[in-house]
Design a protein around this motif. Structure first.
Motif, PDB file in Angstrom:
ATOM      1  N   ILE A  56      -7.961 -10.128 -11.397  1.00 45.43           N
ATOM      2  CA  ILE A  56      -7.492 -11.087 -10.810  1.00 45.43           C
ATOM      3  C   ILE A  56      -6.759 -10.739  -9.580  1.00 45.43           C
ATOM      4  O   ILE A  56      -6.096  -9.431  -9.312  1.00 45.43           O
ATOM      5  CB  ILE A  56      -6.171 -11.584 -11.687  1.00 45.43           C
ATOM      6  CG1 ILE A  56      -6.791 -11.842 -13.299  1.00 45.43           C
ATOM      7  CG2 ILE A  56      -5.507 -12.951 -11.199  1.00 45.43           C
ATOM      8  CD1 ILE A  56      -7.593 -12.929 -13.218  1.00 45.43           C
ATOM      9  N   GLU A  57      -7.042 -11.399  -8.611  1.00 50.02           N
ATOM     10  CA  GLU A  57      -6.409 -11.378  -7.274  1.00 50.02           C
ATOM     11  C   GLU A  57      -4.735 -11.619  -6.928  1.00 50.02           C
ATOM     12  O   GLU A  57      -4.452 -12.742  -7.535  1.00 50.02           O
ATOM     13  CB  GLU A  57      -7.125 -12.138  -5.992  1.00 50.02           C
ATOM     14  CG  GLU A  57      -6.789 -11.560  -4.493  1.00 50.02           C
ATOM     15  CD  GLU A  57      -7.742 -12.460  -3.522  1.00 50.02           C
ATOM     16  OE1 GLU A  57      -8.376 -11.828  -2.749  1.00 50.02           O
ATOM     17  OE2 GLU A  57      -7.531 -13.671  -3.598  1.00 50.02           O
ATOM     18  N   ILE A  58      -3.991 -10.840  -6.786  1.00 56.84           N
ATOM     19  CA  ILE A  58      -2.545 -10.915  -6.863  1.00 56.84           C
ATOM     20  C   ILE A  58      -2.136 -12.054  -6.155  1.00 56.84           C
ATOM     21  O   ILE A  58      -1.588 -13.208  -6.589  1.00 56.84           O
ATOM     22  CB  ILE A  58      -1.824  -9.534  -6.656  1.00 56.84           C
ATOM     23  CG1 ILE A  58      -2.289  -8.734  -7.757  1.00 56.84           C
ATOM     24  CG2 ILE A  58      -0.146 -10.106  -6.586  1.00 56.84           C
ATOM     25  CD1 ILE A  58      -1.574  -7.269  -7.672  1.00 56.84           C
ATOM     26  N   GLU A  59      -2.645 -12.203  -4.786  1.00 58.12           N
ATOM     27  CA  GLU A  59      -2.055 -13.171  -4.027  1.00 58.12           C
ATOM     28  C   GLU A  59      -2.557 -14.543  -4.383  1.00 58.12           C
ATOM     29  O   GLU A  59      -1.845 -15.737  -4.269  1.00 58.12           O
ATOM     30  CB  GLU A  59      -2.885 -12.903  -2.597  1.00 58.12           C
ATOM     31  CG  GLU A  59      -2.330 -13.933  -1.457  1.00 58.12           C
ATOM     32  CD  GLU A  59      -2.803 -13.612  -0.182  1.00 58.12           C
ATOM     33  OE1 GLU A  59      -2.361 -14.248   0.872  1.00 58.12           O
ATOM     34  OE2 GLU A  59      -3.352 -12.489   0.237  1.00 58.12           O
ATOM     35  N   THR A  60      -3.684 -14.675  -4.680  1.00 52.10           N
ATOM     36  CA  THR A  60      -4.197 -16.161  -5.196  1.00 52.10           C
ATOM     37  C   THR A  60      -3.964 -16.376  -6.556  1.00 52.10           C
ATOM     38  O   THR A  60      -4.016 -17.503  -6.976  1.00 52.10           O
ATOM     39  CB  THR A  60      -5.518 -16.273  -4.672  1.00 52.10           C
ATOM     40  OG1 THR A  60      -6.597 -15.291  -5.526  1.00 52.10           O
ATOM     41  CG2 THR A  60      -5.871 -16.066  -3.230  1.00 52.10           C
ATOM     42  N   GLY A  61      -4.031 -15.336  -7.494  1.00 50.01           N
ATOM     43  CA  GLY A  61      -3.963 -15.614  -8.954  1.00 50.01           C
ATOM     44  C   GLY A  61      -5.494 -15.969  -9.439  1.00 50.01           C
ATOM     45  O   GLY A  61      -5.341 -16.294 -10.670  1.00 50.01           O
ATOM     46  N   VAL A  80     -16.666  -5.846  -7.364  1.00 47.83           N
ATOM     47  CA  VAL A  80     -15.344  -6.716  -6.739  1.00 47.83           C
ATOM     48  C   VAL A  80     -15.740  -7.105  -5.515  1.00 47.83           C
ATOM     49  O   VAL A  80     -15.771  -6.215  -4.744  1.00 47.83           O
ATOM     50  CB  VAL A  80     -14.062  -6.230  -7.270  1.00 47.83           C
ATOM     51  CG1 VAL A  80     -12.885  -7.063  -6.841  1.00 47.83           C
ATOM     52  CG2 VAL A  80     -13.752  -5.885  -8.608  1.00 47.83           C
ATOM     53  N   GLY A  81     -15.652  -8.377  -5.210  1.00 54.70           N
ATOM     54  CA  GLY A  81     -15.838  -8.764  -3.755  1.00 54.70           C
ATOM     55  C   GLY A  81     -14.707  -8.917  -2.825  1.00 54.70           C
ATOM     56  O   GLY A  81     -14.311  -9.977  -2.112  1.00 54.70           O
ATOM     57  N   SER A  82     -13.819  -8.074  -2.980  1.00 54.23           N
ATOM     58  CA  SER A  82     -12.439  -8.168  -2.446  1.00 54.23           C
ATOM     59  C   SER A  82     -11.650  -6.873  -2.410  1.00 54.23           C
ATOM     60  O   SER A  82     -11.952  -6.238  -3.328  1.00 54.23           O
ATOM     61  CB  SER A  82     -11.716  -9.301  -3.246  1.00 54.23           C
ATOM     62  OG  SER A  82     -10.097  -9.053  -2.392  1.00 54.23           O
ATOM     63  N   SER A  83     -11.039  -6.416  -1.455  1.00 57.21           N
ATOM     64  CA  SER A  83     -10.345  -5.205  -1.198  1.00 57.21           C
ATOM     65  C   SER A  83      -8.825  -5.385  -1.410  1.00 57.21           C
ATOM     66  O   SER A  83      -7.884  -4.517  -1.273  1.00 57.21           O
ATOM     67  CB  SER A  83     -10.471  -4.568   0.096  1.00 57.21           C
ATOM     68  OG  SER A  83     -10.227  -5.414   1.126  1.00 57.21           O
ATOM     69  N   ALA A  84      -8.448  -6.783  -1.720  1.00 62.46           N
ATOM     70  CA  ALA A  84      -7.273  -7.208  -1.914  1.00 62.46           C
ATOM     71  C   ALA A  84      -6.527  -6.561  -3.247  1.00 62.46           C
ATOM     72  O   ALA A  84      -7.106  -6.222  -4.330  1.00 62.46           O
ATOM     73  CB  ALA A  84      -7.047  -8.728  -1.986  1.00 62.46           C
ATOM     74  N   SER A 104      -4.951   2.146  -9.575  1.00 68.94           N
ATOM     75  CA  SER A 104      -4.889   1.501  -8.137  1.00 68.94           C
ATOM     76  C   SER A 104      -3.661   2.044  -7.329  1.00 68.94           C
ATOM     77  O   SER A 104      -3.806   1.614  -6.006  1.00 68.94           O
ATOM     78  CB  SER A 104      -5.080  -0.030  -8.393  1.00 68.94           C
ATOM     79  OG  SER A 104      -3.533  -0.401  -8.685  1.00 68.94           O
ATOM     80  N   PHE A 105      -3.081   3.009  -7.825  1.00 69.00           N
ATOM     81  CA  PHE A 105      -1.923   3.433  -6.904  1.00 69.00           C
ATOM     82  C   PHE A 105      -2.096   4.667  -6.275  1.00 69.00           C
ATOM     83  O   PHE A 105      -2.686   5.545  -6.840  1.00 69.00           O
ATOM     84  CB  PHE A 105      -0.754   3.406  -7.588  1.00 69.00           C
ATOM     85  CG  PHE A 105      -0.161   2.241  -8.247  1.00 69.00           C
ATOM     86  CD1 PHE A 105       0.689   1.494  -7.527  1.00 69.00           C
ATOM     87  CD2 PHE A 105      -0.392   1.298  -9.330  1.00 69.00           C
ATOM     88  CE1 PHE A 105       1.106   0.094  -8.056  1.00 69.00           C
ATOM     89  CE2 PHE A 105       0.066   0.421  -9.765  1.00 69.00           C
ATOM     90  CZ  PHE A 105       0.817  -0.209  -9.002  1.00 69.00           C
ATOM     91  N   PRO A 106      -1.675   4.874  -5.256  1.00 70.84           N
ATOM     92  CA  PRO A 106      -1.933   6.211  -4.288  1.00 70.84           C
ATOM     93  C   PRO A 106      -1.051   7.272  -4.979  1.00 70.84           C
ATOM     94  O   PRO A 106      -0.378   7.170  -5.803  1.00 70.84           O
ATOM     95  CB  PRO A 106      -1.537   5.956  -3.016  1.00 70.84           C
ATOM     96  CG  PRO A 106      -0.228   4.926  -3.068  1.00 70.84           C
ATOM     97  CD  PRO A 106      -0.666   4.293  -4.158  1.00 70.84           C
ATOM     98  N   PRO A 107      -1.398   8.689  -4.512  1.00 69.67           N
ATOM     99  CA  PRO A 107      -0.459   9.528  -4.802  1.00 69.67           C
ATOM    100  C   PRO A 107       0.994   9.483  -4.817  1.00 69.67           C
ATOM    101  O   PRO A 107       1.583   8.678  -3.862  1.00 69.67           O
ATOM    102  CB  PRO A 107      -1.105  10.826  -4.092  1.00 69.67           C
ATOM    103  CG  PRO A 107      -2.399  10.773  -3.742  1.00 69.67           C
ATOM    104  CD  PRO A 107      -2.223   8.966  -3.695  1.00 69.67           C
ATOM    105  N   LEU A 108       1.604   9.871  -5.745  1.00 69.86           N
ATOM    106  CA  LEU A 108       3.239   9.220  -5.728  1.00 69.86           C
ATOM    107  C   LEU A 108       4.216  10.410  -5.292  1.00 69.86           C
ATOM    108  O   LEU A 108       5.003   9.810  -4.444  1.00 69.86           O
ATOM    109  CB  LEU A 108       3.683   9.140  -7.358  1.00 69.86           C
ATOM    110  CG  LEU A 108       2.529   8.174  -8.022  1.00 69.86           C
ATOM    111  CD1 LEU A 108       3.124   8.189  -9.529  1.00 69.86           C
ATOM    112  CD2 LEU A 108       2.820   6.917  -7.357  1.00 69.86           C
ATOM    113  N   LEU A 109       4.231  11.813  -5.675  1.00 62.38           N
ATOM    114  CA  LEU A 109       5.230  12.609  -5.248  1.00 62.38           C
ATOM    115  C   LEU A 109       4.585  13.166  -3.409  1.00 62.38           C
ATOM    116  O   LEU A 109       3.536  13.253  -3.580  1.00 62.38           O
ATOM    117  CB  LEU A 109       5.306  13.773  -6.035  1.00 62.38           C
ATOM    118  CG  LEU A 109       5.802  13.557  -7.403  1.00 62.38           C
ATOM    119  CD1 LEU A 109       5.789  14.675  -8.264  1.00 62.38           C
ATOM    120  CD2 LEU A 109       7.331  13.005  -7.293  1.00 62.38           C
TER     121      LEU A 109
END
Length: 735
Positions: A56-61, A80-84, A104-109
């Motif tokens: 699900i694209e977060i911005e558009t739902g 997936v045809g989007s990088s959003a 989907s999250f980058p390195p944290l520390l």
């Protein structure tokens, strides 16, 4: 380069998919989450038991992809045809869930955090490692991180993923050996542990979080995600006052407590009080009796209640036995508002071997020494921290700061210091390894204590430290820059043993052991001492304090009153364990309670009144405080009267305007006309007599005495005293 759809979905990562499915993969981010291949984007996710997964694209739902199952264990993938930014819509057999993708999250520390952890100088580990609720990229969740440099794979497990180690494998930050993962939409209160494979791929028992700030109450063993919401403190005036009084030269009288057995509620299954109840009952009690501090046996999370907390595994978590961390903070706040300081017993010497704890945490000797000649305590069947490792030193120092900085604790009393200072502690020849110079001193521990105390005094001006050190190690309370260990106080174990041995003798034999009560003054100012009559003296068949006293019941009580009077008159800060203030007749039982019914008897209520009045006198008289730390504040008035077993001490304030004479008669014989020389002419008022009727005594003695022009004991004036038997009398110069 041309990418085939099948390769992107499965072929390029087939071996990795199988390792992931079997829970063997050490780099899940190389497969899971979103990956770009030229102008194509692939999303992969591991969701055992899911029926279908949409992106699900977060911005558009809107749904931008339906993921296909590519492995029977529950791995899904799709183009997936989007990088959003996206989230996953998961169809479970009985529910639909929408959540962001943990992968989907980058390195944290940050690199600085990792560098400081490796260096052993990250002093906020409780807010860096472990489980930290936070917001990342606008998404709320929990960041998990743990030090396990030799593990092949580490996962977070909990109720949120059915305790399945395949579902949330973590990312390794190799420069520090830290594994991390942000799991979105989790919050505080979640139970969790870590699941690890060792370097050889063997599955280890699930581990509790070494840096958990909240834990399940024993016998349960899971860690709990603690809230990151700051506690609203009301003790600013107290903290400022303590920070401005670094000398600690005033009265210090400590009430030592094992919280679980102070009071139990028999009508409710013999349960202990919780933190809120303790703030309502213990705090006013301690205040009423005039103690300045409460010292708690270790309240860090520990698996076995019979260890009284001295074998902890949760060095950052208040035990769940008495409530939440917020409840603990509330208790501290209430103590401070009542003008009472809080001392915690803290144990950096060793830890238990429970399989869900720190022992061989990642399959290797991580927190402990590998060689049992350095890493195993035979006395306690526990493991010894490897203080030669930066990360371990940093872990322990960060634990100390957690209590002092985040919980506003006023002091740490460090347990078992002697066991840390000597490599041959309780070991026979051949069972220990000498230091690099061939000696028995543990040089790593020495440096650890110097560093620990320097950091505490620099960062926590309100706080002090005390050492339970039972040998004659020099300079325990000297500053590190002067070659000392840097503690503020040392428990005077020698004084305690000598005086208890003396007072336990029948009075008829005391004249042969007269030096047992005076010997302590020979070394009284070699360190900054605290006089401890602690829990250790009333357990393991040693009996109660009252039970140690000779004679019939009246004499036992009188002996104990006289001894307490001598202790409060002697230089050194004071400490009593709970129950001793009422003359408990039985030794301490951690599964029971203080025998409060004794207060129905006048003689035991009188003992409590005596302790109250000794504390009040100590707090009100500068003469009884100055000599605690300064030789000029103490002088023997009578030290050599072994035949009569009489002792006399002058206590003097710094300015010389306040003088107190403390006289102790340690036989049942009353001493009429006992002459003692004094330095000041005039009237000396009796301000406390342990033989007073209110304390259960015979009420013998004087109310005031005038000096006579008769020299004695090298003084120009003297007093003609009537000393009650088995009693200590305090006289104050009026002028």
């Amino acid at each position: 380069m041309r990418y085939e759809r099948a390769d992107l979905m499965t072929g390029m990562v087939q071996e990795g998919l199988q390792a992931l499915a079997e829970g063997r993969h050490g780099d899940p981010f190389s497969i899971l989450g979103r990956h770009l291949y030229g102008d194509l984007t692939v999303v992969r996710t591991l969701l055992p038991g899911a029926l279908s997964v949409s992106v699900i694209e977060i911005e558009t739902g809107r749904a931008i992809a339906e993921l296909e199952p590519i492995h029977e264990v529950g791995i899904f993938a799709g183009l997936v045809g989007s990088s959003a930014p996206y989230r996953l819509r998961i169809q479970w057999p009985d529910a639909v869930q929408e959540t962001e993708d943990a992968y989907s999250f980058p390195p944290l520390l940050g690199d600085l955090d990792l560098h400081l952890i490796s260096q052993g100088t990250h002093y906020q580990l409780g807010r860096t490692l472990g489980a930290i609720p936070m917001e990342i990229e606008g998404i709320e969740g929990v960041r998990f991180s743990v030090w396990a440099p030799n593990a092949r794979r580490v996962s977070v497990v909990g109720d949120f993923n059915a305790w399945d180690g395949r579902r949330h494998p973590m990312r390794l930050r190799p420069q520090a050996g830290i594994w991390e993962l942000f799991i979105p939409r989790l919050t505080h209160g979640e139970r969790y542990k870590f699941e690890l494979l060792d370097a050889n791929g063997n599955l280890l028992p699930q581990r509790a979080d070494p840096v958990a700030r909240s834990s399940e109450a024993a016998p349960s063993t899971a860690s709990i995600v603690a809230s990151s919401k700051p506690f609203h403190w009301h003790d600013h005036d107290w903290m400022d006052k303590q920070a401005g009084d670094r000398s600690r030269e005033g009265a210090m009288s400590v009430y030592e407590v094992h919280l679980g057995s102070w009071v139990r509620i028999a009508e409710e299954g013999n349960r202990s009080l919780d933190w809120v109840e303790l703030s309502q009952r213990l705090v006013p009690y301690v205040k009423k009796l005039g103690f300045t501090h409460i010292e708690m046996l270790p309240i860090m999370e520990h698996p076995f209640g019979g260890s009284w907390g001295y074998q902890p595994l949760g060095l950052f978590a208040p035990t769940g036995r008495y409530g939440t961390p917020e409840d603990f903070a509330y208790f501290i706040d209430r103590c401070h508002q009542a003008g009472i300081g809080v001392i915690l017993d803290w144990v950096p010497a060793h830890f238990p071997t429970d399989v869900w704890g720190l022992a061989r945490f990642d399959g290797s000797a991580l927190y402990e020494h590998a060689d049992p000649r350095e890493g195993f305590h035979k006395d306690w069947n526990t493991l010894i921290y490897n203080l030669g490792r930066n990360e371990v030193k940093g872990f322990l120092i960060a634990s100390a700061l957690e209590w002092l900085e985040h919980f506003h604790v006023d002091a740490l009393r460090v347990d078992a210091v002697a066991s840390m200072l000597y490599r041959d502690y309780s070991r026979n020849e051949g069972e220990w390894i000498p230091n690099q110079y061939g000696g028995r001193e543990n040089l790593e521990s020495v440096e650890f204590f110097k560093h620990l105390n320097s950091i505490i005094h620099d960062r926590c001006p309100h706080a002090f430290t005390a050492a339970e050190e039972s040998t004659a190690w020099p300079g325990v309370t000297k500053k590190p820059e002067e070659g000392g260990l840097g503690f503020d106080f040392k428990w005077n174990m020698g004084w305690m043993h000598d005086t208890l041995h003396y007072i336990s003798d029948d009075p008829v034999y005391r004249k042969y052991h007269h030096g047992g009560m005076t010997f302590g003054m020979i070394y009284a100012y070699s360190e900054r001492f605290m006089l401890p009559i602690s829990h250790d003296e009333v357990v393991h068949g040693k009996g109660s304090m009252l039970g140690k006293m000779p004679g019939d019941q009246w004499q036992k009580l009188a002996n104990l009153r006289a001894y307490y009077g001598f202790m409060w008159g002697h230089p050194g800060k004071k400490l009593l364990f709970m129950g001793q203030e009422i003359g408990q007749e039985t030794e301490w039982n951690h599964d029971g309670s203080v025998v409060w019914d004794l207060l129905d008897r006048p003689e035991h209520a009188g003992m409590q009144f005596l302790v109250r009045d000794l504390n009040r006198l100590y707090g009100a008289e500068p003469a009884l405080q100055f000599g605690d730390l300064h030789p000029a504040g103490h002088e023997w008035a009578v030290a050599d009267d072994a035949e009569n077993s009489v002792y006399g001490m002058f206590r003097t304030a710094q300015e010389g305007y306040s003088h107190v004479l403390v006289m102790s008669n340690m036989t049942p014989m009353t001493r009429h006309g006992y002459r003692v020389g004094v330095p000041r002419e005039g009237c000396w008022d009796v301000v406390l007599n342990t033989d007073a009727a209110i304390y259960g005594g015979s009420n013998f003695g004087q109310s005031n005495v005038w000096t006579e022009q008769v020299s004695a004991h090298g003084k120009p004036f003297s007093l003609n005293l009537d000393l009650p038997g088995l009693a200590t009398v305090f006289l104050k110069w009026r002028g």
